[in-house]
Scaffold this motif. Sequence first.
Motif, PDB file in Angstrom:
ATOM      1  N   LEU A  71      61.154  62.712  80.812  1.00 49.40           N
ATOM      2  CA  LEU A  71      61.592  62.282  79.655  1.00 49.40           C
ATOM      3  C   LEU A  71      61.258  60.968  79.210  1.00 49.40           C
ATOM      4  N   ALA A  72      61.314  60.055  79.963  1.00 49.90           N
ATOM      5  CA  ALA A  72      60.930  58.608  79.721  1.00 49.90           C
ATOM      6  C   ALA A  72      59.448  58.547  79.350  1.00 49.90           C
ATOM      7  N   THR A  73      58.588  59.482  79.978  1.00 45.43           N
ATOM      8  CA  THR A  73      57.124  59.440  79.920  1.00 45.43           C
ATOM      9  C   THR A  73      56.829  60.064  78.432  1.00 45.43           C
ATOM     10  N   LEU A 115      45.703  62.081  68.067  1.00 42.22           N
ATOM     11  CA  LEU A 115      45.996  63.495  68.275  1.00 42.22           C
ATOM     12  C   LEU A 115      46.036  63.723  69.711  1.00 42.22           C
ATOM     13  N   LEU A 116      45.295  62.973  70.683  1.00 47.33           N
ATOM     14  CA  LEU A 116      45.497  62.946  72.104  1.00 47.33           C
ATOM     15  C   LEU A 116      47.021  62.690  72.477  1.00 47.33           C
ATOM     16  N   GLY A 117      47.593  61.679  71.858  1.00 48.18           N
ATOM     17  CA  GLY A 117      48.832  61.255  72.143  1.00 48.18           C
ATOM     18  C   GLY A 117      49.647  62.332  71.816  1.00 48.18           C
ATOM     19  N   PHE A 118      49.557  63.001  70.644  1.00 42.19           N
ATOM     20  CA  PHE A 118      50.606  64.037  70.560  1.00 42.19           C
ATOM     21  C   PHE A 118      50.492  65.118  71.247  1.00 42.19           C
ATOM     22  N   VAL A 119      49.168  65.406  71.733  1.00 47.54           N
ATOM     23  CA  VAL A 119      48.854  66.658  72.805  1.00 47.54           C
ATOM     24  C   VAL A 119      49.521  66.210  73.964  1.00 47.54           C
ATOM     25  N   VAL A 161      54.044  67.114  78.225  1.00 47.50           N
ATOM     26  CA  VAL A 161      55.009  66.519  78.852  1.00 47.50           C
ATOM     27  C   VAL A 161      56.435  67.048  78.717  1.00 47.50           C
ATOM     28  N   VAL A 162      56.490  67.495  77.344  1.00 45.26           N
ATOM     29  CA  VAL A 162      57.759  68.155  76.974  1.00 45.26           C
ATOM     30  C   VAL A 162      57.763  69.560  77.517  1.00 45.26           C
ATOM     31  N   ALA A 163      56.473  70.091  77.607  1.00 42.62           N
ATOM     32  CA  ALA A 163      56.576  71.386  78.116  1.00 42.62           C
ATOM     33  C   ALA A 163      56.970  71.420  79.548  1.00 42.62           C
ATOM     34  N   VAL A 164      56.519  70.571  80.379  1.00 44.21           N
ATOM     35  CA  VAL A 164      56.713  70.436  81.787  1.00 44.21           C
ATOM     36  C   VAL A 164      58.347  70.235  81.944  1.00 44.21           C
ATOM     37  N   HIS A 199      61.307  72.108  83.830  1.00 43.98           N
ATOM     38  CA  HIS A 199      61.755  71.368  85.001  1.00 43.98           C
ATOM     39  C   HIS A 199      63.425  71.603  84.710  1.00 43.98           C
ATOM     40  N   GLU A 200      63.755  71.225  83.476  1.00 43.00           N
ATOM     41  CA  GLU A 200      65.274  71.212  83.210  1.00 43.00           C
ATOM     42  C   GLU A 200      65.783  72.662  83.352  1.00 43.00           C
ATOM     43  N   GLY A 201      65.091  73.575  83.088  1.00 44.75           N
ATOM     44  CA  GLY A 201      65.661  75.016  83.262  1.00 44.75           C
ATOM     45  C   GLY A 201      65.743  75.421  84.784  1.00 44.75           C
ATOM     46  N   ARG A 202      65.105  74.813  85.597  1.00 50.60           N
ATOM     47  CA  ARG A 202      65.201  75.132  87.043  1.00 50.60           C
ATOM     48  C   ARG A 202      66.077  74.221  87.721  1.00 50.60           C
TER      49      ARG A 202
END
Length: 450
Positions: free
Chosen positions: A186-188, A211-215, A220-223, A227-230
């Motif tokens: 989350l911090a990242t 654009l690279l920043g948003f990607v 990171v949000v997807a990961v 992670h939060e679901g597990r």
Amino acid sequence: MIVALDGTVLLVAQPSLQRDLDASVAQVQWTSTGYLVAVAALLVFAGRLGDRYGHARLLFIGVLGFGAASAGIALAPSVGWVVGLRVAQGVFGALMQPATLALLTLTYPPDRLGMPVAIRTSAIGVAAGAGPVLGGVLIAHLGWRTVFWINVPVALAIAALTLAVRAPAPERTRSQRLDLAGAALLATALAVLVHTLVGVPARGWIAAPTLLGFVAVAGVVAVLVVHEGRTAHPIVPPAVARSVPVTASMAILLVTTAGLFGTLFVTTFFLQDVLRLDPLACGLRVLPLTALMVLGAPLAGAALRRSGPRRTAIAGTVLVVLGIAGLSRLDATSTWMVTGVAFAVLGTGFATVMVTATGTVVGDAPPGYAGVVGGLKQTAMNVGPTLGIAVAAGMMLLSSSPVGPSAAGATPTPPTPAMGSTLLVLAGLAALGLLPASLLPRDRAGRSAA
């Protein structure tokens, strides 16, 4: 209050700091960017720490560290030291901000939170308004380093009060373990998001680094979601994520702060580059905004008790939209009265939104999670301004005739449609807050059902 005061006086101190330390513009920008990245990245984790170890303890550590970092900046021999210590200030600022809201939650029942939150909002408004004036006087007579020394006695006083006043302990919950992996992810994500948004004014929305920043943020949000679901102890507990009043309030704060700060970014250029006002005269034009934030906060607290969160938040959001739309009509012939009225409407609306959303967030915090809720709220308050300035700057970059001096530099350009259209886009951004506002409970009694 100390955080708001520090942020506003820094803006006044930066030109003198740059000259004295022979710093580049990029280095001076990092005195603000470094702080923003650090505080935004750590707010939620700091709130979680407070839920586990006690908010008074986190406040005590945070305020002492903030004061020590301020003293270090006042003694800094180079701009590199200033940037590093500003990052340290961001870390300690992240410890303080969720703790103050959590302590309000623990001290007052939900039906009595309106006025304490209003007083807190007024204090922030006073600090933000007084900062440039106080900073200007100190810098003119004693130099830029003095604006950081003033944080030291204030920090010591707050630390002493924290020790003297016994604060209620947070309610223990079954989930007291810290999800360090989730906190790091989350911090990242937040750090990369803020850093990317801060770079938009210089690079634009479609530049490769942006654009690279948003990607990277999306990845990171997807990961983080996986992670939060597990994990058994997510950094944002399900009880918080499922709270409609909490998530709706944070959404309102995100878009309205974006609208407000983006508007201030644009109108500052208009007042100084088009109307040719000096910084003091510019500040006086904007003074009704601060004054109505201070005076309107207690009235907003009363309206919240009488009319409930939903109607009060909708009314405040409408006023914010009207204030920004009113400023979009300004031109070189606009009088101080017209400008003042528009800023006053904007200040009244923003105070109303602040008090309502903050009161709803802290009042609806699930037991044992006041800190993490406060951290999420402060995260919205830190990301929102960065988003608003990025939107405003991006719109002005896309325009072929930005607000400012003419190419020859002799006379100012007339007010262009670009400024008006930019402010209308910001008004539309703030208007998005009407949707989450409609999801808030009708009254305090019905908050849990909303």
